[in-house]
Design a protein around this motif. Structure first.
Motif, PDB file in Angstrom:
ATOM      1  N   PRO A 183       0.811  -1.230   0.000  1.00  0.00           N
ATOM      2  CA  PRO A 183       0.000   0.000   0.000  1.00  0.00           C
ATOM      3  C   PRO A 183       0.839   1.273   0.000  1.00  0.00           C
ATOM      4  O   PRO A 183       0.422   2.295  -0.576  1.00  0.00           O
ATOM      5  CB  PRO A 183      -0.808  -0.125   1.299  1.00  0.00           C
ATOM      6  N   ILE A 184       2.011   1.219   0.621  1.00  0.00           N
ATOM      7  CA  ILE A 184       2.872   2.407   0.640  1.00  0.00           C
ATOM      8  C   ILE A 184       3.374   2.710  -0.766  1.00  0.00           C
ATOM      9  O   ILE A 184       3.418   3.877  -1.197  1.00  0.00           O
ATOM     10  CB  ILE A 184       4.051   2.200   1.612  1.00  0.00           C
ATOM     11  N   ALA A 295      -7.811   0.956   6.549  1.00  0.00           N
ATOM     12  CA  ALA A 295      -8.036   1.802   7.729  1.00  0.00           C
ATOM     13  C   ALA A 295      -7.007   2.922   7.836  1.00  0.00           C
ATOM     14  O   ALA A 295      -7.366   4.079   8.118  1.00  0.00           O
ATOM     15  CB  ALA A 295      -8.017   0.943   8.995  1.00  0.00           C
ATOM     16  N   TYR A 296      -5.726   2.604   7.626  1.00  0.00           N
ATOM     17  CA  TYR A 296      -4.687   3.611   7.806  1.00  0.00           C
ATOM     18  C   TYR A 296      -4.815   4.764   6.804  1.00  0.00           C
ATOM     19  O   TYR A 296      -4.859   5.935   7.221  1.00  0.00           O
ATOM     20  CB  TYR A 296      -3.305   2.955   7.728  1.00  0.00           C
ATOM     21  N   PRO A 297      -4.854   4.486   5.491  1.00  0.00           N
ATOM     22  CA  PRO A 297      -5.006   5.619   4.563  1.00  0.00           C
ATOM     23  C   PRO A 297      -6.304   6.399   4.785  1.00  0.00           C
ATOM     24  O   PRO A 297      -6.315   7.642   4.696  1.00  0.00           O
ATOM     25  CB  PRO A 297      -4.989   4.943   3.185  1.00  0.00           C
ATOM     26  N   ALA A 313       0.000   6.888   4.203  1.00  0.00           N
ATOM     27  CA  ALA A 313       0.228   5.439   4.244  1.00  0.00           C
ATOM     28  C   ALA A 313       1.475   5.064   5.033  1.00  0.00           C
ATOM     29  O   ALA A 313       1.634   3.901   5.409  1.00  0.00           O
ATOM     30  CB  ALA A 313       0.337   4.896   2.826  1.00  0.00           C
ATOM     31  N   LEU A 314       2.352   6.026   5.306  1.00  0.00           N
ATOM     32  CA  LEU A 314       3.599   5.715   6.004  1.00  0.00           C
ATOM     33  C   LEU A 314       3.408   5.125   7.400  1.00  0.00           C
ATOM     34  O   LEU A 314       4.231   4.313   7.841  1.00  0.00           O
ATOM     35  CB  LEU A 314       4.476   6.972   6.085  1.00  0.00           C
ATOM     36  N   PRO A 315       2.352   5.517   8.159  1.00  0.00           N
ATOM     37  CA  PRO A 315       2.176   4.875   9.474  1.00  0.00           C
ATOM     38  C   PRO A 315       2.031   3.357   9.419  1.00  0.00           C
ATOM     39  O   PRO A 315       2.158   2.696  10.448  1.00  0.00           O
ATOM     40  CB  PRO A 315       0.884   5.530   9.997  1.00  0.00           C
ATOM     41  N   PRO A 396       0.171   8.674  18.742  1.00  0.00           N
ATOM     42  CA  PRO A 396      -0.356   7.492  19.443  1.00  0.00           C
ATOM     43  C   PRO A 396      -1.098   6.533  18.519  1.00  0.00           C
ATOM     44  O   PRO A 396      -0.999   5.314  18.682  1.00  0.00           O
ATOM     45  CB  PRO A 396      -1.300   8.109  20.484  1.00  0.00           C
ATOM     46  N   GLN A 397      -1.841   7.070  17.546  1.00  0.00           N
ATOM     47  CA  GLN A 397      -2.549   6.197  16.624  1.00  0.00           C
ATOM     48  C   GLN A 397      -1.574   5.405  15.753  1.00  0.00           C
ATOM     49  O   GLN A 397      -1.773   4.211  15.502  1.00  0.00           O
ATOM     50  CB  GLN A 397      -3.491   7.014  15.737  1.00  0.00           C
ATOM     51  N   ALA A 398      -0.520   6.060  15.292  1.00  0.00           N
ATOM     52  CA  ALA A 398       0.479   5.357  14.491  1.00  0.00           C
ATOM     53  C   ALA A 398       1.194   4.291  15.319  1.00  0.00           C
ATOM     54  O   ALA A 398       1.514   3.206  14.817  1.00  0.00           O
ATOM     55  CB  ALA A 398       1.493   6.359  13.922  1.00  0.00           C
TER      56      ALA A 398
END
Length: 532
Positions: A183-184, A295-297, A313-315, A396-398
């Motif tokens: 995805p990244i 979810a991340y993006p 997308a990096l996280p 914190p989310q990452a």
């Protein structure tokens, strides 16, 4: 009679003259386990590179839904089919390449499958309609999974049990690294404002380079195929047409393939409680990866309004970090607790070399890391849900991804080991059923995730995943306490009967194992050794 290559007397079984059924002693130079450590490490590295290319290609489209939908005039949910059909194709490929690797060896299926996998990159990149893209993605899933399926057998061929664990763990971690970085890569191409088709070209170029490198390194490792080639050399050298190998007596029957690799795995999945529940757990955690790729993006670009897709997308890299930590914890547990327990148990049972039957008796000792991993995964899911509001700092989310990756890996690898140890005498069918079930769950995840996040919001959607994770935590606890009473270890399919000569000459595809002075024929894992 002497072999022209090895130069040592050919072992012959008196009752079966002319049959080459085993190596020429422990020092046979054609035995892959006698190859140099350097060569075996190169083979392992080449398999990992092909694995990364395949898994990278499988998830790159998870962040390309919007440009693909705009290109072909379809909805973003329909565009998710490009990811789902790839995962579905992987499940179908597992039923194809397994039997082919047992009949034609390891090397040929890998290069045939991966070469055609490269060709279908072209049809994906130049597709002029949505249907062509979907068909190409599905066929790439079927064909590209060849090295993933066959790699387990190769690692079993070249490494002894003590070193194999490290090789398989490395290969499994490569799987997760490719999945996470896909995805990244897709988001980076979108952020660069170039056509999404460049994602396909990039993965094709990288895959082609890795395939060329693998061609120079990978040799045939499957013992029956090596012995078949040896028998052919001897026949033409000595004009002794009676010399043959086990594979010369076998035919690839579609009926046998259908029964052994389709009907039997599904039947085993339906009637075995342990296999069904563990497969559900592993399918859940595997499909979570595909949920996270949505979810991340979505969370960082739509909720937090990060405009750069690559940055959003990096996280996902935190999941990769968590996988590394989870792998370290599993390795530490195996060395400090499991291996020591196996050694103590072996001394009590007076078994000099721990074998598959001994690991079968101790199968439940694989479960403690799964229990811990289930708790860590649940914490990570609720952590992600609680910190997904735009008013909360992004860090914190990452960071929640570290717990997610760690928990997933601590469940995934020991779970596969548990299945292999429990179903030691029908391991191919058990792992094939588990693999197909996982791929089916992974195919569904990209289709349901975007509507779920849009309807429920990120906090409640991830909290729902957390509640499901908590529901599954008691599964390994229950099996740790009562699993030994539930286990069924007398599944010996007729198709696993081997040539009678092999009962007196230890060789593949059957490995005689001794436990308490009882000799039992156990079929070895082929593609299904991943995680062993």
């Amino acid at each position: 009679m002497e072999d022209a290559v090895v130069g040592t007397p050919i072992d012959r079984v008196p009752l079966y003259p002319g049959l080459l059924s085993g190596w020429n002693g422990p020092e046979d130079t054609e035995n892959p386990q006698n190859w140099s450590v350097h060569r075996r490490c190169l083979i392992t590295a080449s398999l990992c590179s092909l694995n990364v290319c395949y898994t990278l290609s499988s998830t790159t489209f998870s962040t390309l839904n919007t440009p693909v939908a705009e290109q072909y005039g379809v909805s973003t949910t329909a565009a998710s089919l490009a990811t789902s059909l790839f995962a579905l194709g992987a499940g179908g490929g597992s039923l194809l390449w397994g039997p082919l690797s047992e009949r034609f060896g390891r090397r040929l299926p890998i290069f045939v499958g991966f070469s055609t996998f490269l060709l279908f990159h072209v049809s994906s990149a130049i597709s002029t309609n949505f249907a062509t893209l979907l068909v190409s993605r599905f066929l790439r899933g079927v064909l590209g999974t060849a090295p993933v399926i066959v790699a387990g057998g190769i690692l079993t061929d070249i490494w002894d049990p003590e070193r194999r664990a490290a090789a398989v763990m490395t290969f499994t971690m490569a799987t997760f690294m490719g999945l996470v970085h896909g995805p990244i890569l897709g988001a980076s191409v979108v952020a660069a404002h170039i056509t999404w088709r460049w994602v396909v070209w990039i993965t094709m170029i990288v895959s082609g380079i890795c395939l060329c490198l693998a061609l120079t390194v990978l040799r045939e490792t499957y013992q029956p195929t090596i012995l078949q080639k040896r028998a052919r050399r001897i026949r033409f050298r000595d004009r002794d047409w009676a010399v043959h190998a086990i594979l010369d007596e076998q035919q690839l029957s579609l009926k046998e393939v259908y029964r052994n690799y389709l009907v039997r795995p599904l039947g085993l999945l339906m009637r075995e409680t342990i296999l069904l529940l563990v497969s559900i757990y592993l399918a859940f955690v595997y499909s979570l990866l595909y949920v996270f790729f949505e979810a991340y993006p979505y969370s960082f670009s739509h909720v937090r309004k990060w405009q750069n897709m690559a940055l959003a997308a990096l996280p996902l890299l935190s999941i990769a970090l968590g996988v590394c930590i989870g792998g370290s914890l599993v390795a530490w547990d195996t060395c400090k607790r499991y291996n020591r327990y196996v050694k103590q148990y072996s001394e009590q049972r007076r078994v000099s070399h721990p074998n598959s039957l001994l690991h079968n008796e101790l199968a439940e000792e694989r479960l403690p890391p799964i229990i811990v991993g289930g708790i860590i995964l649940s914490v990570g899911l609720f952590w992600f849900a609680a910190t997904s509001n735009a008013s909360v700092l992004w860090l914190p989310q990452a960071t929640a991804g570290i717990f997610l990756g760690c928990g997933i890996f601590m469940i995934f690898l020991p779970g596969l080991n548990y299945i292999i140890d429990v179903y030691v005498n029908c391991v191919n069918s058990a792992v094939a059923a588990n693999f197909s079930f996982r791929c089916l769950a992974a195919a569904v995840a990209p289709l349901v995730s975007p509507p779920m996040f849009r309807t429920m919001g990120v906090p409640w959607a991830m909290a729902t995943m957390g509640f499901l994770s908590i529901v599954l935590v008691p599964v390994p606890i229950y099996f740790y306490r009562w699993g030994k009473k539930l286990r069924t270890v007398n599944l010996t399919p007729p198709s696993y009967r081997v040539h009678p000569a092999l009962r007196t000459n230890i060789s593949l595809p059957s490995v005689p194992l001794e436990l308490n002075n009882v000799e039992i024929e156990i079929p070895p894992p082929v593609w299904s050794s991943i995680g062993k």
